[in-house]
Enzyme design. Sequence first.
Site, PDB file in Angstrom:
ATOM      1  N   ASP A  11     -18.884  34.887  30.921  1.00 46.55           N
ATOM      2  CA  ASP A  11     -19.894  34.443  29.955  1.00 46.55           C
ATOM      3  C   ASP A  11     -19.132  34.012  28.712  1.00 46.55           C
ATOM      4  O   ASP A  11     -18.495  34.831  28.040  1.00 46.55           O
ATOM      5  CB  ASP A  11     -20.836  35.617  29.667  1.00 46.55           C
ATOM      6  CG  ASP A  11     -21.947  35.266  28.685  1.00 46.55           C
ATOM      7  OD1 ASP A  11     -21.776  34.316  27.889  1.00 46.55           O
ATOM      8  OD2 ASP A  11     -22.967  35.972  28.700  1.00 46.55           O
ATOM      9  N   ASP A  53     -23.599  32.672  32.803  1.00 44.38           N
ATOM     10  CA  ASP A  53     -22.253  32.892  33.334  1.00 44.38           C
ATOM     11  C   ASP A  53     -21.685  31.624  33.969  1.00 44.38           C
ATOM     12  O   ASP A  53     -22.293  31.030  34.855  1.00 44.38           O
ATOM     13  CB  ASP A  53     -22.274  34.046  34.335  1.00 44.38           C
ATOM     14  CG  ASP A  53     -22.518  35.365  33.620  1.00 44.38           C
ATOM     15  OD1 ASP A  53     -21.541  35.929  33.100  1.00 44.38           O
ATOM     16  OD2 ASP A  53     -23.687  35.791  33.532  1.00 44.38           O
ATOM     17  N   GLN A  94     -18.180  35.572  24.714  1.00 45.37           N
ATOM     18  CA  GLN A  94     -18.654  36.954  24.954  1.00 45.37           C
ATOM     19  C   GLN A  94     -17.760  37.802  25.873  1.00 45.37           C
ATOM     20  O   GLN A  94     -17.420  38.931  25.543  1.00 45.37           O
ATOM     21  CB  GLN A  94     -20.075  36.913  25.540  1.00 45.37           C
ATOM     22  CG  GLN A  94     -20.629  38.298  25.880  1.00 45.37           C
ATOM     23  CD  GLN A  94     -22.034  38.229  26.483  1.00 45.37           C
ATOM     24  OE1 GLN A  94     -22.988  37.942  25.781  1.00 45.37           O
ATOM     25  NE2 GLN A  94     -22.146  38.486  27.768  1.00 45.37           N
ATOM     26  N   TYR A 228     -20.747  48.231  24.577  1.00 47.93           N
ATOM     27  CA  TYR A 228     -21.624  47.301  25.268  1.00 47.93           C
ATOM     28  C   TYR A 228     -21.200  45.863  25.023  1.00 47.93           C
ATOM     29  O   TYR A 228     -21.136  45.409  23.893  1.00 47.93           O
ATOM     30  CB  TYR A 228     -23.081  47.493  24.833  1.00 47.93           C
ATOM     31  CG  TYR A 228     -24.003  46.524  25.535  1.00 47.93           C
ATOM     32  CD1 TYR A 228     -24.211  46.627  26.911  1.00 47.93           C
ATOM     33  CD2 TYR A 228     -24.640  45.499  24.855  1.00 47.93           C
ATOM     34  CE1 TYR A 228     -25.030  45.740  27.582  1.00 47.93           C
ATOM     35  CE2 TYR A 228     -25.464  44.604  25.520  1.00 47.93           C
ATOM     36  CZ  TYR A 228     -25.648  44.721  26.875  1.00 47.93           C
ATOM     37  OH  TYR A 228     -26.456  43.836  27.534  1.00 47.93           O
ATOM     38  N   LYS A 231     -23.807  42.524  30.565  1.00 52.14           N
ATOM     39  CA  LYS A 231     -23.644  42.984  31.934  1.00 52.14           C
ATOM     40  C   LYS A 231     -22.531  42.217  32.613  1.00 52.14           C
ATOM     41  O   LYS A 231     -22.102  41.169  32.152  1.00 52.14           O
ATOM     42  CB  LYS A 231     -24.956  42.853  32.699  1.00 52.14           C
ATOM     43  CG  LYS A 231     -25.764  44.144  32.703  1.00 52.14           C
ATOM     44  CD  LYS A 231     -24.953  45.340  33.190  1.00 52.14           C
ATOM     45  CE  LYS A 231     -25.842  46.561  33.331  1.00 52.14           C
ATOM     46  NZ  LYS A 231     -25.136  47.823  33.037  1.00 52.14           N
ATOM     47  N   HIS A 242     -18.913  33.494  63.874  1.00 55.30           N
ATOM     48  CA  HIS A 242     -17.793  33.661  64.793  1.00 55.30           C
ATOM     49  C   HIS A 242     -17.139  35.056  64.661  1.00 55.30           C
ATOM     50  O   HIS A 242     -16.021  35.184  64.177  1.00 55.30           O
ATOM     51  CB  HIS A 242     -16.754  32.559  64.549  1.00 55.30           C
ATOM     52  CG  HIS A 242     -15.840  32.379  65.729  1.00 55.30           C
ATOM     53  ND1 HIS A 242     -16.246  31.745  66.891  1.00 55.30           N
ATOM     54  CD2 HIS A 242     -14.560  32.785  65.954  1.00 55.30           C
ATOM     55  CE1 HIS A 242     -15.249  31.771  67.761  1.00 55.30           C
ATOM     56  NE2 HIS A 242     -14.226  32.390  67.225  1.00 55.30           N
ATOM     57  N   TYR A 347     -22.886  53.161  26.610  1.00 52.87           N
ATOM     58  CA  TYR A 347     -22.151  52.038  26.022  1.00 52.87           C
ATOM     59  C   TYR A 347     -23.066  51.061  25.294  1.00 52.87           C
ATOM     60  O   TYR A 347     -22.624  50.025  24.833  1.00 52.87           O
ATOM     61  CB  TYR A 347     -21.353  51.324  27.121  1.00 52.87           C
ATOM     62  CG  TYR A 347     -20.402  52.257  27.792  1.00 52.87           C
ATOM     63  CD1 TYR A 347     -19.201  52.604  27.178  1.00 52.87           C
ATOM     64  CD2 TYR A 347     -20.732  52.856  29.005  1.00 52.87           C
ATOM     65  CE1 TYR A 347     -18.336  53.499  27.774  1.00 52.87           C
ATOM     66  CE2 TYR A 347     -19.874  53.758  29.605  1.00 52.87           C
ATOM     67  CZ  TYR A 347     -18.680  54.072  28.986  1.00 52.87           C
ATOM     68  OH  TYR A 347     -17.832  54.971  29.565  1.00 52.87           O
TER      69      TYR A 347
HETATM   70  P1  13P Z   1     -25.362  38.999  29.744  1.00 50.87           P
HETATM   71  O1  13P Z   1     -24.363  39.972  30.300  1.00 50.87           O
HETATM   72  O2  13P Z   1     -25.889  38.090  30.825  1.00 50.87           O
HETATM   73  O3  13P Z   1     -24.804  38.268  28.573  1.00 50.87           O
HETATM   74  O4  13P Z   1     -26.618  39.808  29.274  1.00 50.87           O
HETATM   75  C1  13P Z   1     -26.612  40.402  28.043  1.00 50.87           C
HETATM   76  C2  13P Z   1     -27.927  40.906  27.559  1.00 50.87           C
HETATM   77  O5  13P Z   1     -27.922  41.756  26.704  1.00 50.87           O
HETATM   78  C3  13P Z   1     -29.183  40.372  28.114  1.00 50.87           C
HETATM   79  O6  13P Z   1     -30.319  40.888  27.472  1.00 50.87           O
HETATM   80 MG    MG Z   2     -24.576  36.558  27.613  1.00 47.83          MG
HETATM   81 MG    MG Z   3     -24.765  36.938  32.128  1.00 52.00          MG
HETATM   82 MG    MG Z   4     -22.664  39.409  31.250  1.00 48.05          MG
END
Ligand code: 13P
Ligand code: MG
Ligand code: MG
Ligand code: MG
Length: 382
Positions: A11, A53, A94, A228, A231, A242, A347
């Site tokens: 991301d 992403d 990010q 944090y 995600k 196969h 986190y």
């Molecule tokens: P991402 O990991 O996709 O950036 O999500 C972060 C988030 O806090 C979504 O609410």
């Molecule tokens: Mg994001």
């Molecule tokens: Mg994401």
């Molecule tokens: Mg993410």
Amino acid sequence: MKTTLSVIKADIGSLAGHHVVHPDTIAAANKILAEAKRNNVISDYYITYVGDDLQLIMTHNRGELDTKVHETAWNAFKEAAKVAKDLGLYAAGQDLLSDSFSGNLRGMGPGIAEMEFEERPAEPVVIFMADKTEPGAYNLPLYKIFADPFNTAGLVIDPTMHEGYKFEVLDVYEGESIILNTPEETYDLLALIGTPSRYIVRRVYRKADNLQASVVSVERLNLIAGKYVGKDDPVMVVRAQHGLPALGEILEAFTVPYLVPGWMRGSHYGPLMPVSQKDARATRFDGPPRLVGLGFNIKNGKLVGPTDLFDDPAFDEVRRTAVIIADYIRKHGPFMPHRLEPQEMEYTTLPLVIEKLKNRFKKETDMYKTKPSVYSHESSHE
Ligand code: 13P
Ligand code: MG
Ligand code: MG
Ligand code: MG
Ligand code: 13P
Ligand code: MG
């Protein structure tokens, strides 16, 4: 000669919140990968996105964790992040947790799924890419694909699959891995991978000849960064046909939108919704968690395809069910089990809120003498 398939994602910033990758950032990454192809660092590539992403799908013959290939991916992410910053996109850079590249991308933020293999005469592969969830989200479908005969007919019918598969499971709290054989150790496998935040299926091998069938990106950003950072939004490669599960057996594992961690602020369980590339955008409550599946064939290191596998009315009811589940679980608001369990919230910014209340608690009783050690990060072998 062996071919390596490297799927590396990050991301690097997104449009209008954690919603979707901006096309100009894809163009910036494309420049770097085109140059790497011209210079024979990689044989072929395909760039796409799922939600916020950016996904780099690359083939080459340099093996896993190759410095040149990883540096190429890093430069592509860096250039794309620069564009994201110039455009004022949200959370530019990010997932790039480190400033400088050193050797390979492990532990630097991007998710990595790589597999080196001898190409079969026909080499069908499926690349799954998810947004708003974490690597353990693939535990359940991998179990279904490679160990559940009610999902995969070939486990019963095909003599080359009949011996079963080996699952390599990584404990991300301890940094240890274990190999478990199915069908004979099915219950042991499930005892671990039913805790997908901790035990992640990383690789699957065919037992008969150790042929590698699958690999998952196991990077858990919060555990790497200690805070944090969104995600992990994992990717997975599955080889098909196969003596391996048929394409349709692989996709069949996604006909139930089961609950996965992630979604809003990485802090909520929600249904994993298989979608077409055109619907690969996080909207409702920053989700629901979405999954795209692209099918390719690989021939002499070239990527043939892709085909957009969930762009199909056969998955409409799965998506409808996902929306019904989303409606239902959203009604829990900030309550568990919609919100994640405390050790997974560690986190996020929730502990800061709870910390503020600490001094206002008054001691009342010694009646509750034990704490569940399963919630402790240190307790791995009880
Ligand atoms: P991402 O990991 O996709 O950036 O999500 C972060 C988030 O806090 C979504 O609410
Ligand atoms: Mg994001
Ligand atoms: Mg994401
Ligand atoms: Mg993410
Ligand atoms: P076809 O006859 O369409 O090739 O189907 C073969 C098959 O085994 C499908 O799973
Ligand atoms: Mg056929």
